[in-house]
Write a protein that holds these residues in place. Structure first.
Motif, PDB file in Angstrom:
ATOM      1  N   LEU A   1      -4.740  -2.793  -3.640  1.00 38.04           N
ATOM      2  CA  LEU A   1      -5.798  -3.337  -4.240  1.00 38.04           C
ATOM      3  C   LEU A   1      -6.188  -4.697  -3.837  1.00 38.04           C
ATOM      4  O   LEU A   1      -5.117  -5.287  -3.606  1.00 38.04           O
ATOM      5  CB  LEU A   1      -5.642  -3.188  -5.769  1.00 38.04           C
ATOM      6  CG  LEU A   1      -5.538  -1.642  -6.180  1.00 38.04           C
ATOM      7  CD1 LEU A   1      -5.084  -1.555  -7.770  1.00 38.04           C
ATOM      8  CD2 LEU A   1      -6.299  -0.612  -5.937  1.00 38.04           C
ATOM      9  N   THR A   2      -7.281  -5.364  -4.053  1.00 35.18           N
ATOM     10  CA  THR A   2      -7.341  -6.609  -3.957  1.00 35.18           C
ATOM     11  C   THR A   2      -7.350  -7.355  -5.161  1.00 35.18           C
ATOM     12  O   THR A   2      -8.339  -7.011  -6.116  1.00 35.18           O
ATOM     13  CB  THR A   2      -8.870  -6.757  -3.324  1.00 35.18           C
ATOM     14  OG1 THR A   2      -8.915  -6.080  -1.971  1.00 35.18           O
ATOM     15  CG2 THR A   2      -9.247  -8.169  -2.957  1.00 35.18           C
ATOM     16  N   TYR A   3      -6.711  -8.459  -5.309  1.00 31.03           N
ATOM     17  CA  TYR A   3      -6.605  -9.189  -6.724  1.00 31.03           C
ATOM     18  C   TYR A   3      -6.847 -10.517  -6.465  1.00 31.03           C
ATOM     19  O   TYR A   3      -6.649 -11.130  -5.371  1.00 31.03           O
ATOM     20  CB  TYR A   3      -5.022  -9.219  -7.046  1.00 31.03           C
ATOM     21  CG  TYR A   3      -4.349  -7.994  -7.327  1.00 31.03           C
ATOM     22  CD1 TYR A   3      -4.480  -7.222  -8.509  1.00 31.03           C
ATOM     23  CD2 TYR A   3      -3.707  -7.209  -6.051  1.00 31.03           C
ATOM     24  CE1 TYR A   3      -3.936  -5.924  -8.482  1.00 31.03           C
ATOM     25  CE2 TYR A   3      -2.951  -5.885  -6.361  1.00 31.03           C
ATOM     26  CZ  TYR A   3      -3.321  -5.493  -7.656  1.00 31.03           C
ATOM     27  OH  TYR A   3      -2.447  -4.129  -7.954  1.00 31.03           O
ATOM     28  N   ALA A   4      -7.939 -10.947  -7.435  1.00 33.71           N
ATOM     29  CA  ALA A   4      -8.342 -12.474  -7.468  1.00 33.71           C
ATOM     30  C   ALA A   4      -7.730 -12.974  -8.639  1.00 33.71           C
ATOM     31  O   ALA A   4      -8.372 -12.397  -9.760  1.00 33.71           O
ATOM     32  CB  ALA A   4      -9.723 -12.338  -7.152  1.00 33.71           C
ATOM     33  N   PHE A   5      -6.764 -13.907  -8.835  1.00 29.67           N
ATOM     34  CA  PHE A   5      -6.214 -14.523  -7.643  1.00 29.67           C
ATOM     35  C   PHE A   5      -5.233 -13.369  -7.028  1.00 29.67           C
ATOM     36  O   PHE A   5      -4.816 -12.551  -7.667  1.00 29.67           O
ATOM     37  CB  PHE A   5      -5.279 -15.645  -8.133  1.00 29.67           C
ATOM     38  CG  PHE A   5      -6.009 -17.001  -8.235  1.00 29.67           C
ATOM     39  CD1 PHE A   5      -7.500 -17.007  -8.254  1.00 29.67           C
ATOM     40  CD2 PHE A   5      -5.269 -18.092  -8.620  1.00 29.67           C
ATOM     41  CE1 PHE A   5      -8.092 -18.065  -8.615  1.00 29.67           C
ATOM     42  CE2 PHE A   5      -6.261 -19.372  -8.530  1.00 29.67           C
ATOM     43  CZ  PHE A   5      -7.426 -19.461  -8.589  1.00 29.67           C
ATOM     44  N   HIS A   6      -4.554 -13.549  -5.727  1.00 30.45           N
ATOM     45  CA  HIS A   6      -3.536 -12.641  -5.126  1.00 30.45           C
ATOM     46  C   HIS A   6      -2.510 -12.326  -5.895  1.00 30.45           C
ATOM     47  O   HIS A   6      -1.839 -13.458  -6.593  1.00 30.45           O
ATOM     48  CB  HIS A   6      -3.419 -13.258  -3.903  1.00 30.45           C
ATOM     49  CG  HIS A   6      -2.229 -12.543  -3.077  1.00 30.45           C
ATOM     50  ND1 HIS A   6      -2.480 -11.060  -2.616  1.00 30.45           N
ATOM     51  CD2 HIS A   6      -1.022 -12.733  -2.507  1.00 30.45           C
ATOM     52  CE1 HIS A   6      -1.600 -10.858  -1.964  1.00 30.45           C
ATOM     53  NE2 HIS A   6      -0.588 -11.386  -2.018  1.00 30.45           N
ATOM     54  N   GLN A   7      -1.873 -11.136  -6.005  1.00 31.72           N
ATOM     55  CA  GLN A   7      -0.589 -10.654  -6.403  1.00 31.72           C
ATOM     56  C   GLN A   7       0.006  -9.988  -5.222  1.00 31.72           C
ATOM     57  O   GLN A   7      -0.558  -9.373  -4.656  1.00 31.72           O
ATOM     58  CB  GLN A   7      -0.572 -10.132  -7.851  1.00 31.72           C
ATOM     59  CG  GLN A   7      -1.662 -10.745  -8.839  1.00 31.72           C
ATOM     60  CD  GLN A   7      -1.475 -10.004 -10.133  1.00 31.72           C
ATOM     61  OE1 GLN A   7      -1.108 -10.542 -11.133  1.00 31.72           O
ATOM     62  NE2 GLN A   7      -2.130  -8.564 -10.146  1.00 31.72           N
ATOM     63  N   ALA A   8       1.333  -9.833  -5.503  1.00 28.25           N
ATOM     64  CA  ALA A   8       2.037  -9.149  -4.581  1.00 28.25           C
ATOM     65  C   ALA A   8       3.432  -8.272  -4.938  1.00 28.25           C
ATOM     66  O   ALA A   8       3.815  -8.637  -6.043  1.00 28.25           O
ATOM     67  CB  ALA A   8       2.873 -10.318  -3.304  1.00 28.25           C
ATOM     68  N   PHE A   9       3.663  -7.271  -4.421  1.00 25.85           N
ATOM     69  CA  PHE A   9       4.763  -6.514  -4.776  1.00 25.85           C
ATOM     70  C   PHE A   9       5.948  -6.598  -3.581  1.00 25.85           C
ATOM     71  O   PHE A   9       5.286  -6.745  -2.591  1.00 25.85           O
ATOM     72  CB  PHE A   9       4.387  -5.144  -4.791  1.00 25.85           C
ATOM     73  CG  PHE A   9       3.459  -4.721  -6.073  1.00 25.85           C
ATOM     74  CD1 PHE A   9       3.910  -4.126  -7.293  1.00 25.85           C
ATOM     75  CD2 PHE A   9       2.000  -5.000  -5.861  1.00 25.85           C
ATOM     76  CE1 PHE A   9       2.943  -3.706  -8.071  1.00 25.85           C
ATOM     77  CE2 PHE A   9       1.234  -4.387  -6.974  1.00 25.85           C
ATOM     78  CZ  PHE A   9       1.866  -3.898  -8.094  1.00 25.85           C
TER      79      PHE A   9
END
Length: 239
Positions: free
Chosen positions: A193-201
């Motif tokens: 998915l596109t997160y704003a702000f960016h998140q990461a797994f």
């Protein structure tokens, strides 16, 4: 430490303050002793501006618990408390491998940590965060929107929260299974998915607390990626 939680997290408070637990963005309210103590110096009620609409639930609970304050008064006090604690917030820069299950070699991880320490000499703390299971490296209260990677439609926090709960297993962490998105039925995992702000797994991250450099440069990110021998992304976390 006071923590200003993101829309799907609970507010956590230091024991010296009244224990107030709030599930922002939802309907669950825990330990909500809303009395005249809400305006006292020993009560910390912390809300992000985007969540202040949830104050209506506080007002309803306050009235049912005998508090005679008006809605406007409660809203004013919530904003005041938010302003008082905002200065206690912290920021992190997290550098995470793009492949969620990738853990760099120990020598590479240590070399990248030392490089980050040279880049950010004024940081409060720089450390390696490593887990055998995939976890979410979130952006905290910086999170504004979640969108579909195919059609760019907004994905509701309610749907995302349910998918997060379904995907996470206490024994193995996030499984990153494919889900049919509610917008266009595209099959995608949570990390796609596109997160704003960016998140990461991921299972690994370089973490710099209050680095005092603003945004990290692209050249610096590329250098760290080269040291780690993997592609990376950057998460800017605000709590």
């Amino acid at each position: 430490m006071l923590v200003i939680a993101s829309a799907l997290n609970c507010v956590t408070l230091n024991e010296k303050y009244s224990q107030v637990g709030i599930q922002l963005g939802g309907t669950k309210v825990e330990r909500l002793p809303l009395t005249d103590r809400i305006a006292s110096q020993r009560t910390a009620l912390i809300l992000e501006p985007a969540c202040l609409g949830f104050c209506g639930e506080y007002y309803r609970r306050a009235q049912s618990s005998g508090c005679c304050k008006s809605y406007d008064c409660l809203l004013f006090e919530l904003n005041k408390k938010h302003a008082e604690v905002q200065i206690m917030s912290d920021n992190w820069i997290l550098i995470v491998p793009k492949s969620p299950k990738h853990i760099p070699l120990p020598d590479n991880a240590q070399a990248s940590l030392e490089h980050l320490e040279r880049l950010m000499p004024d940081a409060d703390e720089i450390e390696i965060v490593q887990n055998e299971h995939v976890q979410l490296f979130d952006c905290g209260s910086n999170l504004e929107t979640i969108t579909c990677p195919r059609c760019s439609a907004n994905i509701g926090f309610d749907w995302w929260g349910e998918a997060m709960s379904s995907d996470h297993d206490e024994k193995v962490g996030f499984q990153l299974k494919k889900y049919r998105l509610p917008c266009c039925s595209t099959a995608a995992s949570l990390d796609e998915l596109t997160y704003a702000f960016h998140q990461a797994f991921g299972c690994f991250a370089l973490s710099a607390m209050n680095p005092n450099i603003g945004e990290i440069s692209n050249d610096a990110v590329c250098k760290i990626a080269a040291i780690l021998e993997c592609e990376v992304s950057v998460v800017y976390q605000h709590i």
